[in-house]
Design an enzyme around this catalytic site. Structure first.
Site, PDB file in Angstrom:
ATOM      1  N   SER A  31       0.831  -1.217   0.000  1.00 22.30           N
ATOM      2  CA  SER A  31       0.000   0.000   0.000  1.00 22.30           C
ATOM      3  C   SER A  31       0.853   1.250   0.000  1.00 22.30           C
ATOM      4  O   SER A  31       1.717   1.422   0.869  1.00 22.30           O
ATOM      5  CB  SER A  31      -0.859   0.061   1.266  1.00 22.30           C
ATOM      6  OG  SER A  31      -1.888  -0.858   1.191  1.00 22.30           O
ATOM      7  N   HIS A  62      -3.404   1.005  -4.561  1.00 20.07           N
ATOM      8  CA  HIS A  62      -3.032  -0.226  -5.259  1.00 20.07           C
ATOM      9  C   HIS A  62      -3.431  -0.146  -6.712  1.00 20.07           C
ATOM     10  O   HIS A  62      -4.564  -0.443  -7.080  1.00 20.07           O
ATOM     11  CB  HIS A  62      -3.731  -1.440  -4.635  1.00 20.07           C
ATOM     12  CG  HIS A  62      -3.105  -1.891  -3.375  1.00 20.07           C
ATOM     13  ND1 HIS A  62      -2.188  -2.897  -3.303  1.00 20.07           N
ATOM     14  CD2 HIS A  62      -3.246  -1.436  -2.112  1.00 20.07           C
ATOM     15  CE1 HIS A  62      -1.795  -3.059  -2.062  1.00 20.07           C
ATOM     16  NE2 HIS A  62      -2.423  -2.187  -1.315  1.00 20.07           N
ATOM     17  N   HIS A  84      -6.126  -8.783  -2.057  1.00 17.02           N
ATOM     18  CA  HIS A  84      -6.252  -8.977  -0.609  1.00 17.02           C
ATOM     19  C   HIS A  84      -7.419  -9.900  -0.239  1.00 17.02           C
ATOM     20  O   HIS A  84      -8.449  -9.915  -0.917  1.00 17.02           O
ATOM     21  CB  HIS A  84      -6.491  -7.630   0.084  1.00 17.02           C
ATOM     22  CG  HIS A  84      -5.327  -6.708   0.023  1.00 17.02           C
ATOM     23  ND1 HIS A  84      -5.180  -5.780  -0.974  1.00 17.02           N
ATOM     24  CD2 HIS A  84      -4.243  -6.581   0.837  1.00 17.02           C
ATOM     25  CE1 HIS A  84      -4.052  -5.102  -0.770  1.00 17.02           C
ATOM     26  NE2 HIS A  84      -3.469  -5.570   0.314  1.00 17.02           N
ATOM     27  N   TYR A  86      -9.349  -9.347   2.215  1.00 14.92           N
ATOM     28  CA  TYR A  86     -10.510  -8.531   2.622  1.00 14.92           C
ATOM     29  C   TYR A  86     -11.318  -7.999   1.437  1.00 14.92           C
ATOM     30  O   TYR A  86     -12.393  -7.456   1.614  1.00 14.92           O
ATOM     31  CB  TYR A  86     -10.095  -7.378   3.551  1.00 14.92           C
ATOM     32  CG  TYR A  86      -9.123  -6.374   2.968  1.00 14.92           C
ATOM     33  CD1 TYR A  86      -9.546  -5.427   2.054  1.00 14.92           C
ATOM     34  CD2 TYR A  86      -7.796  -6.374   3.364  1.00 14.92           C
ATOM     35  CE1 TYR A  86      -8.660  -4.496   1.528  1.00 14.92           C
ATOM     36  CE2 TYR A  86      -6.899  -5.460   2.852  1.00 14.92           C
ATOM     37  CZ  TYR A  86      -7.341  -4.523   1.940  1.00 14.92           C
ATOM     38  OH  TYR A  86      -6.467  -3.611   1.416  1.00 14.92           O
ATOM     39  N   GLU A  87     -10.789  -8.160   0.234  1.00 12.97           N
ATOM     40  CA  GLU A  87     -11.574  -7.774  -0.945  1.00 12.97           C
ATOM     41  C   GLU A  87     -12.553  -8.885  -1.330  1.00 12.97           C
ATOM     42  O   GLU A  87     -13.308  -8.748  -2.290  1.00 12.97           O
ATOM     43  CB  GLU A  87     -10.639  -7.460  -2.117  1.00 12.97           C
ATOM     44  CG  GLU A  87      -9.761  -6.246  -1.836  1.00 12.97           C
ATOM     45  CD  GLU A  87      -8.771  -5.977  -2.954  1.00 12.97           C
ATOM     46  OE1 GLU A  87      -9.120  -5.210  -3.859  1.00 12.97           O
ATOM     47  OE2 GLU A  87      -7.666  -6.540  -2.926  1.00 12.97           O
ATOM     48  N   ALA A 114       2.684  -2.336   3.862  1.00 13.29           N
ATOM     49  CA  ALA A 114       2.491  -1.329   4.901  1.00 13.29           C
ATOM     50  C   ALA A 114       1.956  -2.073   6.115  1.00 13.29           C
ATOM     51  O   ALA A 114       1.120  -2.962   5.974  1.00 13.29           O
ATOM     52  CB  ALA A 114       1.480  -0.299   4.431  1.00 13.29           C
ATOM     53  N   MET A 212      -2.245  -6.959   6.477  1.00  9.34           N
ATOM     54  CA  MET A 212      -3.278  -7.829   5.890  1.00  9.34           C
ATOM     55  C   MET A 212      -2.803  -8.546   4.623  1.00  9.34           C
ATOM     56  O   MET A 212      -3.601  -8.843   3.741  1.00  9.34           O
ATOM     57  CB  MET A 212      -4.526  -6.993   5.597  1.00  9.34           C
ATOM     58  CG  MET A 212      -5.122  -6.349   6.840  1.00  9.34           C
ATOM     59  SD  MET A 212      -6.552  -5.347   6.477  1.00  9.34           S
ATOM     60  CE  MET A 212      -6.733  -4.424   8.004  1.00  9.34           C
ATOM     61  N   SER A 213      -1.517  -8.799   4.534  1.00 12.53           N
ATOM     62  CA  SER A 213      -1.020  -9.442   3.302  1.00 12.53           C
ATOM     63  C   SER A 213       0.202 -10.306   3.612  1.00 12.53           C
ATOM     64  O   SER A 213       0.424 -10.712   4.751  1.00 12.53           O
ATOM     65  CB  SER A 213      -0.636  -8.362   2.281  1.00 12.53           C
ATOM     66  OG  SER A 213       0.469  -7.616   2.755  1.00 12.53           O
ATOM     67  N   ASN A 236       1.963   3.227  10.764  1.00 14.91           N
ATOM     68  CA  ASN A 236       1.161   3.764  11.876  1.00 14.91           C
ATOM     69  C   ASN A 236       1.419   2.936  13.130  1.00 14.91           C
ATOM     70  O   ASN A 236       1.919   1.819  13.044  1.00 14.91           O
ATOM     71  CB  ASN A 236      -0.343   3.657  11.521  1.00 14.91           C
ATOM     72  CG  ASN A 236      -0.745   2.224  11.164  1.00 14.91           C
ATOM     73  OD1 ASN A 236      -0.485   1.751  10.063  1.00 14.91           O
ATOM     74  ND2 ASN A 236      -1.340   1.532  12.105  1.00 14.91           N
ATOM     75  N   HIS A 248      -6.780   4.587   6.736  1.00 15.83           N
ATOM     76  CA  HIS A 248      -6.040   4.212   5.522  1.00 15.83           C
ATOM     77  C   HIS A 248      -5.290   5.432   4.996  1.00 15.83           C
ATOM     78  O   HIS A 248      -4.200   5.312   4.442  1.00 15.83           O
ATOM     79  CB  HIS A 248      -7.005   3.660   4.468  1.00 15.83           C
ATOM     80  CG  HIS A 248      -6.312   3.099   3.252  1.00 15.83           C
ATOM     81  ND1 HIS A 248      -5.404   2.056   3.324  1.00 15.83           N
ATOM     82  CD2 HIS A 248      -6.376   3.433   1.943  1.00 15.83           C
ATOM     83  CE1 HIS A 248      -4.945   1.786   2.108  1.00 15.83           C
ATOM     84  NE2 HIS A 248      -5.512   2.608   1.248  1.00 15.83           N
TER      85      HIS A 248
HETATM   86  N1  HPA Z   1      -3.312  -3.090  10.862  1.00 15.59           N
HETATM   87  C1  HPA Z   1      -3.516  -3.921   9.793  1.00 15.59           C
HETATM   88  N2  HPA Z   1      -3.045  -3.621   8.579  1.00 15.59           N
HETATM   89  C2  HPA Z   1      -2.348  -2.489   8.413  1.00 15.59           C
HETATM   90  C3  HPA Z   1      -2.103  -1.604   9.471  1.00 15.59           C
HETATM   91  C4  HPA Z   1      -2.612  -1.926  10.763  1.00 15.59           C
HETATM   92  O1  HPA Z   1      -2.439  -1.186  11.760  1.00 15.59           O
HETATM   93  N3  HPA Z   1      -1.375  -0.554   8.969  1.00 15.59           N
HETATM   94  C5  HPA Z   1      -1.177  -0.831   7.645  1.00 15.59           C
HETATM   95  N4  HPA Z   1      -1.766  -1.990   7.302  1.00 15.59           N
END
Ligand code: HPA
Length: 273
Positions: A31, A62, A84, A86-87, A114, A212-213, A236, A248
């Site tokens: 990301s 993406h 992903h 989650y998609e 990320a 998430m990947s 983050n 995001h």
């Molecule tokens: N959690 C899950 N996925 C992420 C995060 C997070 O804090 N930051 C970037 N992708």
């Protein structure tokens, strides 16, 4: 177990027929890190929506492109955008970039993402070399995907990360004077970020970063006998680590600020490999 090569045969045939070079190193960009694709000499870019049955990317940050590129004397296959869980796609679709890389002859895969920092010593903007992955949240799907028959096949999965790739990443960081954290990455399926309680549990279990990947891609690449390395950009603080609410947007903004450091690390790593 799905036979992926059968399922995606027309796509694999098309991409092989369009390939202008024989890449040895595949790079999957996380990301907000997609701009790397513009920093190398690209011979050909294929929009993934021009490939039959390629899953559509629905996430901001993406772009759906596969680039055939060169950096120094290295021939690269770069995925700008990934698929992903989650998609709504099954794990067998999410690992398609790895299958494409293997079919085109890549021997090395570098995965980037990320991630949220769980380790309290991590700050947004840090880079983390992934030394281990936690696949507890996708065990069942992984088992269905892999269908491993022999002990030899199962043992292949223990080769993460490749010491050669890890060595190159460490050497690159040192020579570019980029501070590099190291740690364990866990995959959560999303689509929402984690709760503070979940992150506290992960922290107690020795997790350093959450995203998430990557985990299934790494495991699948090892099954296919490829060498794998992986890097997280900490975008983050994970939920509850700071009082700030996750978004995001923050992920994309941190990636934007840190991308030149990320690019230097990846370029140097490629030139060392
Ligand atoms: N959690 C899950 N996925 C992420 C995060 C997070 O804090 N930051 C970037 N992708």
């Amino acid at each position: 177990m799905v036979n992926l090569t059968e399922k995606y045969r027309p796509l694999l045939e098309q991409i092989k027929s369009e390939a202008p070079l024989k890449p040895k190193i595949a790079l999957i960009l996380g990301s907000g890190l997609g701009d790397f694709a513009e920093k190398v000499n690209t011979l050909k870019s294929i929009p993934t929506d021009s490939l039959p049955s390629y899953p559509k990317s629905t996430v901001e940050g993406h772009k759906g492109y596969i680039h055939f590129s060169k950096y120094t004397d290295k021939e690269l296959l770069i995925f700008q955008g990934r698929i992903h869980i989650y998609e709504g796609y099954p794990l067998s679709d999410c690992v398609l970039p790895v299958l494409i890389a293997k079919e085109l002859g890549c021997e090395v895969v570098i995965l980037t993402n990320a991630a949220g920092g769980v380790n309290p010593n991590f700050s947004p903007g840090d880079l983390m070399l992934i030394l281990d992955v936690n696949s507890i949240n996708i065990k069942k799907e992984i088992t269905n995907l892999l269908g491993l028959a022999t002990i030899e096949e199962r043992n292949k999965l223990l080769d993460f990360p490749s010491s050669q790739i890890t060595g190159a990443i460490r050497e690159a960081a040192l020579s570019e004077k980029i501070p590099l954290k190291e740690g364990t990455y866990i995959l959560t399926k999303g689509p929402s970020y984690e709760s503070a309680a979940e992150i506290k549990m992960y922290s107690n279990f020795g997790i350093d970063a959450v995203g998430m990947s990557t985990v299934h891609e790494a495991i699948f690449a090892m099954k296919l006998g490829m060498k794998v390395g992986a890097i997280s950009l900490i975008t983050n603080y994970a939920a509850g680590i700071s009082s700030q609410k996750l978004s995001h947007q923050e992920v994309i903004e941190t990636a934007e600020k840190s991308k030149s450091m990320f690019e230097r690390l990846i370029k140097k790593t490629i030139s060392i490999l």
